[in-house]
Motif scaffolding. Structure first.
Motif, PDB file in Angstrom:
ATOM      1  N   LEU A  66       0.864  -1.165   0.000  1.00 59.77           N
ATOM      2  CA  LEU A  66       0.000   0.000   0.000  1.00 59.77           C
ATOM      3  C   LEU A  66       0.907   1.223   0.000  1.00 59.77           C
ATOM      4  CD1 LEU A  66      -2.474  -1.090   2.839  1.00 59.77           C
ATOM      5  CD2 LEU A  66      -2.902  -1.131   0.368  1.00 59.77           C
ATOM      6  N   PRO A  67       0.380   2.394  -0.293  1.00 59.41           N
ATOM      7  CA  PRO A  67       1.190   3.602  -0.109  1.00 59.41           C
ATOM      8  C   PRO A  67       1.541   3.759   1.378  1.00 59.41           C
ATOM      9  CG  PRO A  67      -0.822   4.077  -1.347  1.00 59.41           C
ATOM     10  CD  PRO A  67      -0.949   2.677  -0.830  1.00 59.41           C
ATOM     11  N   ILE A  68       2.625   4.462   1.664  1.00 60.81           N
ATOM     12  CA  ILE A  68       3.009   4.692   3.054  1.00 60.81           C
ATOM     13  C   ILE A  68       1.964   5.578   3.718  1.00 60.81           C
ATOM     14  CG2 ILE A  68       4.739   5.718   4.590  1.00 60.81           C
ATOM     15  CD1 ILE A  68       6.868   4.830   2.549  1.00 60.81           C
ATOM     16  N   ASP A  69       1.422   5.098   4.827  1.00 61.38           N
ATOM     17  CA  ASP A  69       0.384   5.821   5.559  1.00 61.38           C
ATOM     18  C   ASP A  69       0.986   7.087   6.179  1.00 61.38           C
ATOM     19  OD1 ASP A  69      -1.333   6.461   8.046  1.00 61.38           O
ATOM     20  OD2 ASP A  69      -2.535   4.971   6.979  1.00 61.38           O
ATOM     21  N   PRO A  70       0.272   8.207   6.116  1.00 64.32           N
ATOM     22  CA  PRO A  70       0.792   9.460   6.699  1.00 64.32           C
ATOM     23  C   PRO A  70       1.190   9.367   8.177  1.00 64.32           C
ATOM     24  CG  PRO A  70      -1.108   9.926   5.309  1.00 64.32           C
ATOM     25  CD  PRO A  70      -0.991   8.421   5.407  1.00 64.32           C
ATOM     26  N   VAL A  71       0.651   8.417   8.928  1.00 69.39           N
ATOM     27  CA  VAL A  71       1.025   8.286  10.338  1.00 69.39           C
ATOM     28  C   VAL A  71       2.527   7.995  10.488  1.00 69.39           C
ATOM     29  CG1 VAL A  71       0.558   5.806  10.650  1.00 69.39           C
ATOM     30  CG2 VAL A  71       0.233   7.382  12.576  1.00 69.39           C
ATOM     31  N   PHE A  72       3.158   7.483   9.421  1.00 70.00           N
ATOM     32  CA  PHE A  72       4.578   7.127   9.474  1.00 70.00           C
ATOM     33  C   PHE A  72       5.504   8.197   8.905  1.00 70.00           C
ATOM     34  CE2 PHE A  72       2.331   2.978   9.040  1.00 70.00           C
ATOM     35  CZ  PHE A  72       2.595   2.513  10.316  1.00 70.00           C
ATOM     36  N   TYR A  73       4.969   9.260   8.306  1.00 71.62           N
ATOM     37  CA  TYR A  73       5.810  10.271   7.644  1.00 71.62           C
ATOM     38  C   TYR A  73       6.846  10.875   8.574  1.00 71.62           C
ATOM     39  CZ  TYR A  73       2.618  10.417   3.569  1.00 71.62           C
ATOM     40  OH  TYR A  73       1.865  10.126   2.461  1.00 71.62           O
ATOM     41  N   LYS A  74       6.441  11.298   9.751  1.00 74.54           N
ATOM     42  CA  LYS A  74       7.364  11.957  10.688  1.00 74.54           C
ATOM     43  C   LYS A  74       8.486  11.002  11.087  1.00 74.54           C
ATOM     44  CE  LYS A  74       5.789  12.885  14.826  1.00 74.54           C
ATOM     45  NZ  LYS A  74       5.182  13.483  16.031  1.00 74.54           N
ATOM     46  N   LEU A  75       8.137   9.753  11.366  1.00 74.62           N
ATOM     47  CA  LEU A  75       9.137   8.751  11.740  1.00 74.62           C
ATOM     48  C   LEU A  75      10.074   8.463  10.570  1.00 74.62           C
ATOM     49  CD1 LEU A  75      10.317   6.631  13.682  1.00 74.62           C
ATOM     50  CD2 LEU A  75       8.539   5.057  12.863  1.00 74.62           C
ATOM     51  N   LEU A  76       9.533   8.293   9.379  1.00 71.98           N
ATOM     52  CA  LEU A  76      10.349   8.024   8.198  1.00 71.98           C
ATOM     53  C   LEU A  76      11.358   9.155   7.977  1.00 71.98           C
ATOM     54  CD1 LEU A  76      10.956   6.318   5.672  1.00 71.98           C
ATOM     55  CD2 LEU A  76       9.112   7.557   4.519  1.00 71.98           C
ATOM     56  N   HIS A  77      10.903  10.393   8.051  1.00 73.16           N
ATOM     57  CA  HIS A  77      11.790  11.540   7.881  1.00 73.16           C
ATOM     58  C   HIS A  77      12.871  11.545   8.970  1.00 73.16           C
ATOM     59  CE1 HIS A  77      13.185  15.544   6.928  1.00 73.16           C
ATOM     60  NE2 HIS A  77      13.057  15.855   8.215  1.00 73.16           N
ATOM     61  N   TYR A  78      12.476  11.331  10.211  1.00 69.77           N
ATOM     62  CA  TYR A  78      13.414  11.313  11.331  1.00 69.77           C
ATOM     63  C   TYR A  78      14.492  10.244  11.113  1.00 69.77           C
ATOM     64  CZ  TYR A  78      15.341  10.221  15.895  1.00 69.77           C
ATOM     65  OH  TYR A  78      16.210   9.943  16.927  1.00 69.77           O
ATOM     66  N   LEU A  79      14.096   9.020  10.756  1.00 69.39           N
ATOM     67  CA  LEU A  79      15.067   7.938  10.561  1.00 69.39           C
ATOM     68  C   LEU A  79      15.997   8.234   9.388  1.00 69.39           C
ATOM     69  CD1 LEU A  79      12.868   4.781  11.206  1.00 69.39           C
ATOM     70  CD2 LEU A  79      14.611   5.757  12.723  1.00 69.39           C
ATOM     71  N   ASN A  80      15.453   8.758   8.296  1.00 71.68           N
ATOM     72  CA  ASN A  80      16.297   9.073   7.142  1.00 71.68           C
ATOM     73  C   ASN A  80      17.337  10.129   7.486  1.00 71.68           C
ATOM     74  OD1 ASN A  80      15.429   7.237   5.220  1.00 71.68           O
ATOM     75  ND2 ASN A  80      13.746   8.532   4.554  1.00 71.68           N
ATOM     76  N   VAL A  81      16.948  11.148   8.235  1.00 73.19           N
ATOM     77  CA  VAL A  81      17.889  12.200   8.622  1.00 73.19           C
ATOM     78  C   VAL A  81      18.884  11.673   9.656  1.00 73.19           C
ATOM     79  CG1 VAL A  81      18.102  14.431   9.803  1.00 73.19           C
ATOM     80  CG2 VAL A  81      16.351  14.115   8.039  1.00 73.19           C
ATOM     81  N   THR A  82      18.384  11.035  10.707  1.00 72.50           N
ATOM     82  CA  THR A  82      19.234  10.570  11.806  1.00 72.50           C
ATOM     83  C   THR A  82      20.228   9.505  11.360  1.00 72.50           C
ATOM     84  OG1 THR A  82      17.464  11.042  13.367  1.00 72.50           O
ATOM     85  CG2 THR A  82      19.193   9.565  14.137  1.00 72.50           C
ATOM     86  N   LEU A  83      19.793   8.604  10.498  1.00 70.97           N
ATOM     87  CA  LEU A  83      20.643   7.484  10.081  1.00 70.97           C
ATOM     88  C   LEU A  83      21.319   7.732   8.738  1.00 70.97           C
ATOM     89  CD1 LEU A  83      18.284   4.562  11.152  1.00 70.97           C
ATOM     90  CD2 LEU A  83      20.217   5.538  12.425  1.00 70.97           C
TER      91      LEU A  83
END
Length: 183
Positions: A66-83
């Motif tokens: 499925l498309p990535i649910d908006p509930v995960f956007y903040k976490l996805l952005h955080y992990l991409n930046v942090t890692l």
């Protein structure tokens, strides 16, 4: 050789999932168990799964996405930046109770960016995550707590197996959100 586990940490308070968000993610679970191929037999997966952002193939079965649910956007952005990553898919595993599990395995990496980490965010009841060296057979047990992140390094899938074993005394649920970087 790189370390198999790069990081294990608590999410910052502004990134943590609230109980309302966890309940929402729990409501996203599919109503059927996928089937996989183990030793030539089709068996029901002992947990519920859903891919988002990119289909995921393992054990002879593909989990449509499925498309990535908006509930995960903040976490996805955080992990991409942090890692310093470019995660573009997630696989959600819903463990309904201690009878749901994932056996010892190494993740298939042929469609992933070589050497990219795999990050797992744990929500809900704590569960053991066992990392076992393929050569020495030594194991390390991590107790994955609510709103924690465990990051497996680039060589981890080559050198180790990991699992979330059955724990019959656990009556509550756990959600695992695993982030990967596909080519």
């Amino acid at each position: 050789m790189s370390e198999p586990i790069l990081y294990y940490f608590q999410l910052p308070e502004n990134i943590e999932f609230t109980q309302k968000e966890i309940d929402y993610i729990w409501s996203l679970r599919p109503n059927h168990q996928h089937k996989i191929n183990i030793h030539g037999k089709n068996v029901k997966l002992p947990r519920l799964v859903q891919a988002q952002g990119h289909p995921y193939t393992f054990s002879g079965a593909t989990v449509d996405c499925l498309p990535i649910d908006p509930v995960f956007y903040k976490l996805l952005h955080y992990l991409n930046v942090t890692l310093n990553s470019q995660f573009n898919m997630l696989l959600i595993n819903w463990y309904r109770n201690g009878y749901d599990y994932i056996g010892p395995h190494s993740d298939e990496e042929k469609d992933l960016v070589p050497g990219s980490p795999i990050a797992t965010v744990s929500l809900g009841i704590p569960r053991d995550f066992i990392l076992k060296n393929k050569v020495t057979k030594e194991s390390i047990i991590y107790s994955l707590q609510n709103n924690t992140v465990l990051v497996m390094g680039g060589d981890c899938q080559k050198t180790h197996k990991h699992s979330v074993p059955i724990r019959r005394t656990i009556k509550d649920f756990r959600i695992s959100i695993t982030f990967r970087q596909f080519k």
